[in-house]
Design a protein around this motif. Structure first.
Motif, short mmCIF file in Angstrom:
data_model
loop_
_atom_site.label_atom_id
_atom_site.label_comp_id
_atom_site.label_asym_id
_atom_site.label_seq_id
_atom_site.Cartn_x
_atom_site.Cartn_y
_atom_site.Cartn_z
N ARG A 1 -43.42 47.85 8.68
CA ARG A 1 -43.77 46.56 8.08
C ARG A 1 -43.10 45.42 8.84
N SER B 1 -43.30 40.78 8.77
CA SER B 1 -43.96 39.61 8.19
C SER B 1 -45.01 39.09 9.16
N HIS C 1 -46.29 36.16 9.95
CA HIS C 1 -46.13 34.71 9.74
C HIS C 1 -47.43 33.97 10.05
N TRP D 1 -44.56 37.90 2.50
CA TRP D 1 -43.94 37.30 1.32
C TRP D 1 -43.93 35.81 1.62
N GLY E 1 -42.83 32.48 0.25
CA GLY E 1 -42.05 31.76 -0.75
C GLY E 1 -42.47 30.31 -0.90
N PHE E 2 -42.99 29.75 0.20
CA PHE E 2 -43.36 28.33 0.13
C PHE E 2 -44.79 28.13 -0.34
N ARG F 1 -44.86 46.62 13.19
CA ARG F 1 -43.66 46.75 14.03
C ARG F 1 -43.68 48.08 14.77
N ARG G 1 -31.84 41.55 12.69
CA ARG G 1 -31.03 41.78 11.49
C ARG G 1 -29.55 41.72 11.85
N PRO H 1 -36.84 43.03 4.19
CA PRO H 1 -37.12 41.62 4.47
C PRO H 1 -36.43 40.71 3.46
N SER H 2 -36.16 39.48 3.85
CA SER H 2 -35.56 38.51 2.92
C SER H 2 -35.97 37.11 3.33
C1 LIG Z 1 -38.74 36.35 -0.84
C2 LIG Z 1 -39.24 36.03 0.55
C3 LIG Z 1 -39.84 34.81 0.83
C4 LIG Z 1 -40.31 34.53 2.11
N1 LIG Z 1 -40.95 33.34 2.36
C5 LIG Z 1 -41.48 33.09 3.57
C6 LIG Z 1 -42.22 31.87 3.83
O1 LIG Z 1 -42.38 31.03 2.94
N2 LIG Z 1 -42.75 31.68 5.05
C7 LIG Z 1 -42.60 32.61 6.07
O2 LIG Z 1 -43.11 32.40 7.18
N3 LIG Z 1 -41.89 33.77 5.86
C8 LIG Z 1 -41.36 34.03 4.65
N4 LIG Z 1 -40.69 35.21 4.41
C9 LIG Z 1 -40.55 36.20 5.48
C10 LIG Z 1 -39.14 36.26 6.08
O3 LIG Z 1 -38.95 35.16 6.92
C11 LIG Z 1 -38.97 37.59 6.81
O4 LIG Z 1 -39.02 38.62 5.87
C12 LIG Z 1 -37.67 37.72 7.58
O5 LIG Z 1 -37.58 36.74 8.57
C13 LIG Z 1 -37.53 39.11 8.22
O6 LIG Z 1 -38.58 39.39 9.12
P1 LIG Z 1 -39.57 40.61 8.91
O7 LIG Z 1 -40.11 40.51 7.51
O8 LIG Z 1 -40.64 40.42 9.94
O9 LIG Z 1 -38.83 41.89 9.08
C14 LIG Z 1 -40.17 35.49 3.15
C15 LIG Z 1 -39.58 36.73 2.85
C16 LIG Z 1 -39.12 36.99 1.58
C17 LIG Z 1 -38.52 38.34 1.29
#
Ligand SMILES: Cc1cc2nc3c(=O)[nH]c(=O)nc-3n(C[C@H](O)[C@H](O)[C@H](O)COP(=O)(O)O)c2cc1C
Length: 335
Positions: free
Chosen positions: A10, A12, A14, A100, A102-103, A131, A139, A161-162
């Motif tokens: 997994r 994100s 973006h 995820w 958040g915004f 990935r 990390r 992820p966070s």
């Molecule tokens: C609760 C939560 C909210 C997030 N909100 C956003 C967001 O609004 N925009 C975004 O581009 N990524 C968001 N992310 C993704 C994180 O940036 C991403 O999980 C982190 O950078 C780690 O990268 P990875 O998920 O690719 O492993 C969010 C992740 C989490 C867990």
């Protein structure tokens, strides 16, 4: 469904750069993921709604968004993180990309009396967009987020992820107890926003930790701590896990112990080419150094395994010496 392998795949999305149109099967998969997710606290009412991304503020190329609604009760944010991460990993298994978000905003801020919490954007994407290697994930080194035993698990759970990649968790593993804390000193975002998202993050982390424990065959009893108040403490307890060797782990160690004995016997009898021995050597080699072996080895060091369990296969050099002996014996015979 064992979601362990999906932790490594997994990432994100973006930007969903090459989305593919979701088929009816893909949508069924999304609905199944949503329906099969289990809450951390079943007493908290939650709902999810799958909507076209165009009905939200999401302009990242995703086709749909999964909206999470919850009653604001107890650890509702942590509960949503725990539920949502099951969906994230389940969809990853079906090559449905996720973010995820958040915004992200939606006009429907309330649904059946529940409040909108967060969304996950989703789209079908090519398998190559996931990935390829855990080393691609940015990390903190696990020494910064984990202390004590079982660092084989730390190496995997760190991939959680966070929000803004804050990684707001700290785990101590001592005397067979895992203690997970939320680290509150993450000053990347304003404090209120950080607390909101980091509580969701901790729910995600607990889910991934539990997938690792179950995959390793460890048993645990979980004790959750309320994390609902404002605090100046740097670390807030989230969950403690009392660990013990599970049936599956004991069965696995017994199984490899027997394989090792069979190979030893064949070598002692002077016939290394006996039927099935080369296969057994291959099985031992695959186990040795694997995630499972590391967890078994470290469980032994941590005192989690029952005292009467035979565990020669977990000695530092046991398998290595045996395979070495096997190769020399086969070499001798071929000469
Ligand atoms: C609760 C939560 C909210 C997030 N909100 C956003 C967001 O609004 N925009 C975004 O581009 N990524 C968001 N992310 C993704 C994180 O940036 C991403 O999980 C982190 O950078 C780690 O990268 P990875 O998920 O690719 O492993 C969010 C992740 C989490 C867990």
């Amino acid at each position: 469904m064992d979601l362990f392998d999906q932790i490594f795949r997994r990432r994100s999305q973006h930007r969903f750069r090459t989305p593919e149109k979701m088929t009816e099967d893909d949508l069924r998969s999304v609905r199944k993921a949503v329906l099969s997710a289990v809450p951390l606290d079943p007493s908290i009412k939650t709902e999810t709604k799958i909507v076209p991304a165009s009905e939200t503020s999401c302009k990242l190329g995703a086709e749909y968004c999964i909206l999470f609604y919850s009653e604001k009760k107890g650890d509702w944010l942590r509960n949503v993180g725990y539920i949502g991460e099951q969906i994230d990993l389940f969809l990853t298994a079906g090559n449905i990309g996720t973010l995820w978000y958040g915004f992200g905003k939606t006009k429907e801020k309330k649904r059946n009396g529940l409040d909108f919490v967060i969304m996950i954007a989703v789209s079908k994407i090519p398998a190559s967009c996931f990935r390829a290697s855990p080393s691609d994930a940015k990390r903190k080194p696990s020494e910064k987020t984990w202390s004590g035993d079982l660092d084989a698990i730390a190496d995997v759970v760190r991939l959680s992820p966070s929000a803004v990649n804050t990684q707001p968790w700290y785990t101590e593993c001592k005397n067979g107890t895992l203690r997970v804390f939320r680290n509150t000193k993450n000053l990347i975002m304003p404090a209120g926003v950080t607390d909101y998202f980091n509580r969701i993050d901790v729910g995600i982390y607990l889910l991934i930790l539990e997938i690792c424990l179950s995959h390793a065959g460890l048993s645990y009893e979980r004790r959750l701590f309320a994390d609902t108040e404002k605090t100046n403490d740097a670390k807030v307890p989230a969950a403690f896990y009392e660990l013990s060797a599970g049936e599956e782990q004991i069965k696995r160690i017994n199984g490899y112990e027997n394989v090792m004995l069979d190979v030893s016997r064949a070598l002692d009898s002077g016939d290394p080419t006996e039927d099935g021995i080369s296969e057994k050597i291959a099985r031992l080699e695959a186990y040795y150094g694997s995630f499972e072996w590391k967890v078994d080895f470290q469980s032994d060091e941590a005192g989690i395994l029952p005292g009467n369990l035979k565990r020669g296969v977990l000695s530092e050099d046991g398998v290595y010496d045996l395979t070495d002996r096997y190769r020399s014996a086969v070499g001798e015979q071929e000469r």
